[in-house]
Design an enzyme around this catalytic site. Structure first.
Site, PDB file in Angstrom:
ATOM      1  N   SER A 190       4.119   1.974   8.418  1.00  0.00           N
ATOM      2  CA  SER A 190       3.852   1.054   7.315  1.00  0.00           C
ATOM      3  C   SER A 190       5.126   0.804   6.516  1.00  0.00           C
ATOM      4  O   SER A 190       5.809   1.740   6.106  1.00  0.00           O
ATOM      5  CB  SER A 190       2.779   1.628   6.392  1.00  0.00           C
ATOM      6  OG  SER A 190       1.524   1.631   7.016  1.00  0.00           O
ATOM      7  N   ASP A 215       1.217  -7.844   2.039  1.00  0.00           N
ATOM      8  CA  ASP A 215       1.430  -6.401   1.903  1.00  0.00           C
ATOM      9  C   ASP A 215       2.918  -6.068   1.781  1.00  0.00           C
ATOM     10  O   ASP A 215       3.524  -5.508   2.691  1.00  0.00           O
ATOM     11  CB  ASP A 215       0.810  -5.684   3.104  1.00  0.00           C
ATOM     12  CG  ASP A 215       0.495  -4.222   2.802  1.00  0.00           C
ATOM     13  OD1 ASP A 215       1.027  -3.698   1.807  1.00  0.00           O
ATOM     14  OD2 ASP A 215      -0.282  -3.613   3.554  1.00  0.00           O
ATOM     15  N   HIS A 247       0.815  -1.217   0.000  1.00  0.00           N
ATOM     16  CA  HIS A 247       0.000   0.000   0.000  1.00  0.00           C
ATOM     17  C   HIS A 247       0.848   1.266   0.000  1.00  0.00           C
ATOM     18  O   HIS A 247       0.330   2.362  -0.222  1.00  0.00           O
ATOM     19  CB  HIS A 247      -1.000  -0.005   1.164  1.00  0.00           C
ATOM     20  CG  HIS A 247      -0.429   0.176   2.528  1.00  0.00           C
ATOM     21  ND1 HIS A 247      -0.147  -0.877   3.373  1.00  0.00           N
ATOM     22  CD2 HIS A 247      -0.113   1.291   3.226  1.00  0.00           C
ATOM     23  CE1 HIS A 247       0.313  -0.413   4.521  1.00  0.00           C
ATOM     24  NE2 HIS A 247       0.351   0.899   4.457  1.00  0.00           N
TER      25      HIS A 247
END
Length: 729
Positions: free
Chosen positions: A662, A220, A84
Site C-alpha cells: 500500500s 487513495d 489509508h
C-alpha cells in the site's frame, strides 16, 4: 562444504532464473537485471541494473513507513503514500471539533505541517548484504531444536547490533524459508509530518462496499514530509528541524498510462504464504480464517454501536475499525479463493507431485524423504492448544489497558538481563519505540470501548473447553469450565467493574512512568491490570518457550523443504514476501473476473458521479462535484485522457502485490510516477497462498486524478508545483 556449495548454486539459480511469467513474483531488486530480455519485450526503456542499485534512481526514492510504502516526490522530503496509510496521523490530530478523518487536511505552509505522532517513521534502505553463512553456517546437526533456535537467535542479534553501530536501523530477515539470510540496513527518519490528505469522500470513496472490489473510484493518496536535524541527521520532532533532502525523488509522468503499458511497483510487501505446506494452509481455511471472520464481525458490531453514540469514541477507534474491516473483507476473499476457487486443491496436488518427485529417486528420498512427514507431525502437535493460545492473545489485542500492562510488566522482567539475552522487541534498541507506542496510545485509549471489547474477549475465554482453560484468568475472574453463558456474563461484568475502577493506566504520566521501573516497583502499584498481566505472564512465557522449540524444529526442516522445491522447479521459485524491498512488474490490463463479467482496466470521474448518493460511503464532497461539473462545461485540464474523454481515476494491472505494498509508487517504463498501488481485486487475494496468473489484478490510483484533484478541488497547487518543478532525479 560440497553440500553448502550446491545449496548456494541452487538458491542463486532461484535468484537469477527468467523463465517464469514476469507478472508473478515479488522480485528481490538484485534479480531484476536477470529479467532484462523480458522487460525489453514489454517496452522498458531503462537500465534494469538500476533496480539493483538501492541508493540510485528510482530505488533510492522508495521508502518504508513500517507497514506501508511511500516515495519521495521532491528534493524537499515530500512523500506520497496512500490515504489509508495516514489514518493514524489523521486520528492523532483529530478531535470532535476538528475531525481530520472526515474533512482531510492541507498545510498551506511548512509551519502548518502536523506531527504524524509518536512512533511515526520513514525507513530508507541503504544496503542489503547476504549474511547466510554468519547465521546458519557451521550449525551442529546434533543440536536440539531449542539449541538450534537459541544459536540462530544470538547470531541474528549480534549481526543487528554490529550493523546498528553505524547509526542505522538494521534487521536480518530470512528468505526462502531460512535458506538465505540478508542483512538490511536502513536510515531511520523519526520526524514525520502530515502535509495533505483529501476529504474522506475522496480518499475513502466507496468505503467497505468497494474495498477489494472493481470498478473502483477511490482517491487513495496523502502526503507526508520527512524532517531531520539541521546537521542532516535523523532527529526526534523539533520545530528547529528542517526538511530532509533525499538524493533521489520520483519524477511525475503527467501523461499517465494507457492499456497494455508496462508498469513497475516498488515497495515493501508484507507477507505471502506460497510456500506453506498443504496441512498448514488447510488449518488456516478450516479454523483460523472462519474464526477471524466471525470475531471481526462481532468486534465491528460492538464498535459500530459505540461509535454511533459518541463521536469522540468513533475517532478513537477509527484505526481499529479500518483494520478490522480491511482484514475481514480480505480474509473472506482468501477463504473463498482457497476453497471455492480450488486453490487449496491445487496446493494439495502440488505437494503430492513434490512427494512423488522425492520418492522417484533414492538419493532424493534419502535427502528429503523425511521432511514432509516431519513437518506434518509438527503441524498436528501445534493444534493441541491452539484455542487457548489464540484466546490468550485475543485478550491482549482486545484491551489496550491489558496490552499496556503486559508490555510494562514484561519490560520490567527483561531490563535486568544482558541485552543479548533480552527478548526481541524488548532490547535497548526497542525501548524508545515502546515509550512512543505508549505515548501515542493516549489518543486511542477509551475505557468504554476497551471494556466492551475485553468483556467480549473474556466471554470467549469463559467458553473454552476444560482441556484448554486459561487458568490464571479463571482464578482472577471466578470463571470455570462449563459455566453457563448468563452466569459468565455476570461474573465477567463484576470482575471488570473492579479492574476499571482501580486502574490508573489511562493516565499517560502514570503509564509512561512505569516503563523505567523494576518488577517490584511495578507490582507495588497494585494496579489491577498490572496484577492480571503478572498472573498471565507465566502461561504466556510457557507458550513462548514452546514456540521457540517449535521454531528450532522448523529451522531444521523448512530450509530442506525449500531446497527440494527449488531443486524440483529448476530454481523457478520466487521468495515469499517478508516486508523487505521488492520489485514487481506487469501491464495495465483488464480481466475476465467471472463468467460474463469483464473488468475494464480504467475508471473515470464519470463513475464518481454515477456512484454518488450524497450519504454514507458514496458522499463525494461538493467541491469535487462542482469541479467535475466545470470540466463537463468545458473547463480545460492537462489531466484529461483523450481515449477516455475524461480524467482517469483508478486502473488495473497484472503486477504481483500484497499488504505492505500500500502506497507503493507505480512507475512507467521510464521510471516515472504514474500512480500509487492501493488495493487488489477480491478475486486476487487468495494469491497470497497460491498465485493465480489469470485473474490476479492490483488496483492503482492514477496520478492524473491525484493532480487534477489537488489542482481543481483542494487548492493544493503549491504541492503540485513542488512535485513537478526542478530537475528530475
Amino acid at each position: 562444504m560440497k553440500r553448502l556449495l550446491a545449496l548456494v548454486l541452487l538458491v542463486a539459480a532461484a535468484l537469477t532464473v527468467v523463465a517464469v511469467r514476469a507478472d508473478q513474483g515479488m522480485w528481490m531488486p538484485q534479480q531484476i537485471p536477470q529479467l532484462a530480455a523480458k522487460l525489453k519485450s514489454l517496452g522498458f526503456q531503462g537500465d534494469p541494473q538500476a533496480f539493483a542499485d538501492l541508493t540510485g534512481q528510482p530505488m533510492g526514492a522508495v521508502v518504508s513507513l513500517g507497514g506501508c510504502t511511500a516515495s519521495f516526490v521532491s528534493p524537499e522530503g515530500l512523500l506520497v503514500t496512500n490515504h489509508h496509510c495516514v489514518t493514524g496521523a489523521l486520528q492523532f490530530n483529530s478531535t470532535p471539533q476538528r475531525d481530520l478523518l472526515t474533512n482531510g487536511y492541507l498545510a498551506k505552509t511548512r509551519e502548518e505541517e502536523l506531527p504524524a505522532g509518536p512512533g511515526s517513521r520513514v525507513f530508507v534502505t541503504t544496503r542489503v548484504t547476504d549474511v547466510t553463512e554468519a547465521i546458519t553456517g557451521g550449525l551442529d546437526p546434533k543440536l536440539s531444536d531449542r539449541q538450534r533456535y537459541d544459536t540462530i537467535d544470538v547470531r541474528l542479534k549480534e549481526r543487528v547490533a554490529a550493523c546498528e553501530k553505524q547509526g542505522l536501523r538494521c534487521s536480518v530477515p530470512s528468505f526462502f524459508e531460512g535458506l538465505r539470510y540478508f542483512e538490511i540496513a536502513q536510515l531511520e527518519i523519526r520526524d514525520v509530518r502530515l502535509v495533505y490528505s483529501p476529504h474522506e469522500g475522496i480518499g475513502v470513496f466507496g468505503g467497505e462496499t468497494d474495498n477489494w472490489r472493481w470498478p473502483r473510484h477511490t482517491g487513495d493518496w496523502s502526503f507526508y514530509r520527512a524532517y531531520v536535524g539541521r546537521d542532516g541527521r535523523p532527529a526526534a520532532f523539533s520545530k528547529d528541524n528542517v526538511p530532509y533532502q533525499p538524493k533521489h525523488w520520483l519524477p511525475v509522468a503527467e501523461e499517465g498510462v494507457k492499456p497494455d503499458d508496462l508498469v513497475f511497483v516498488v515497495g515493501y510487501p508484507g507477507r505471502t504464504q506460497r510456500h506453506q505446506t498443504h496441512a498448514e494452509v488447510k488449518a488456516t481455511t478450516d479454523w483460523s480464517m472462519p474464526r477471524s471472520i466471525r470475531f471481526a464481525e462481532e468486534q465491528l458490531a460492538i464498535l459500530d454501536a459505540l461509535s454511533k453514540k459518541d463521536k469522540a469514541i468513533a475517532i478513537k477507534v477509527a484505526g481499529r475499525v479500518q483494520g478490522l474491516n480491511n482484514g475481514l473483507t480480505n480474509t473472506k476473499g482468501v477463504l473463498e479463493g482457497l476453497v471455492k476457487g480450488g486453490s487449496l486443491d491445487r496446493k494439495q496436488q502440488q505437494e503430492r507431485d513434490l512427494a512423488a518427485w522425492i520418492d522417484a529417486d533414492p538419493a532424493r528420498k534419502q535427502k528429503y524423504g523425511d521432511v514432509l512427514p516431519a513437518m506434518q507431525a509438527l503441524q498436528e502437535a501445534s493444534l493441541k492448544t491452539r484455542e487457548r493460545n489464540a484466546t490468550l492473545g485475543l485478550l491482549s489485542s482486545a484491551s489496550s489497558y491489558l496490552g499496556a500492562a503486559q508490555t510494562i510488566y514484561r519490560l520490567s522482567l527483561q531490563r535486568p538481563k544482558p541485552d543479548i539475552q533480552r527478548e526481541a522487541g524488548y532490547q535497548e534498541r526497542d525501548w524508545s519505540r515502546i515509550r512512543e507506542a505508549q505515548d501515542r496510545l493516549q489518543r486511542t485509549i477509551d475505557p468504554t470501548a476497551d471494556r466492551a471489547l475485553l468483556a467480549w474477549a473474556m466471554s470467549k475465554a469463559a467458553a473454552l473447553p476444560a482441556s484448554q482453560r486459561i487458568e490464571p484468568l479463571d482464578k482472577a475472574a471466578g470463571l470455570r469450565a462449563g459455566i453457563a453463558e448468563a452466569e459468565a456474563k455476570g461474573t465477567i461484568d463484576q470482575y471488570l467493574d473492579r479492574l476499571y475502577a482501580g486502574t490508573k493506566l489511562a493516565d499517560s504520566t502514570f503509564r509512561l512512568g512505569l516503563l523505567d521501573k523494576s518488577t517490584a516497583e511495578v507490582q507495588a502499584t497494585q494496579d489491577p491490570f498490572i496484577a492480571l498481566a503478572a498472573a498471565l505472564e507465566p502461561l504466556a512465557e510457557s507458550i513462548r518457550e514452546d514456540g521457540k522449540a517449535l521454531a528450532g524444529a522448523y529451522a531444521k526442516l523448512r530450509p530442506r523443504y525449500m531446497e527440494a522445491l527449488l531443486a524440483r522447479a529448476g530454481g523457478l521459485v520466487a521468495p515469499d514476501a517478508n516486508s523487505t524491498l521488492r520489485v514487481t512488474f506487469g501491464q495495465v490490463k483488464g480481466v475476465r473476473a467471472k463468467d460474463g463479467l469483464f473488468y475494464e482496466p480504467q475508471t473515470t470521474l464519470q463513475g464518481i458521479v454515477e456512484k454518488h448518493t450524497g450519504e454514507g460511503e458514496f458522499d463525494a464532497p461538493d467541491t469535487q462535484l462542482a469541479a467535475i461539473k466545470a470540466l463537463r462545461a468545458g473547463k480545460q485540464t492537462p489531466y484529461l485522457a483523450r481515449a477516455l474523454k475524461d480524467v482517469p481515476v483508478n486502473f488495473l494491472s497484472t503486477v504481483d502485490t500484497t499488504g505492505g505494498n500500500s502506497g507503493s509508487p507505480t512507475l512507467n517504463a521510464k521510471g516515472e510516477l504514474v500512480g500509487l498501488l492501493f488495493d487488489g481485486t477480491y478475486e486476487s487475494v487468495a494469491s497470497d497462498y497460491l498465485f493465480d496468473d489469470e485473474k490476479t489484478r492490483s488496483i492503482h490510483v492514477d496520478v492524473r486524478y491525484m493532480l487534477w484533484t489537488m489542482t481543481e478541488v483542494d487548492n493544493a497547487g503549491h504541492l503540485v508545483r513542488e512535485m513537478t518543478a526542478g530537475p528530475k532525479r
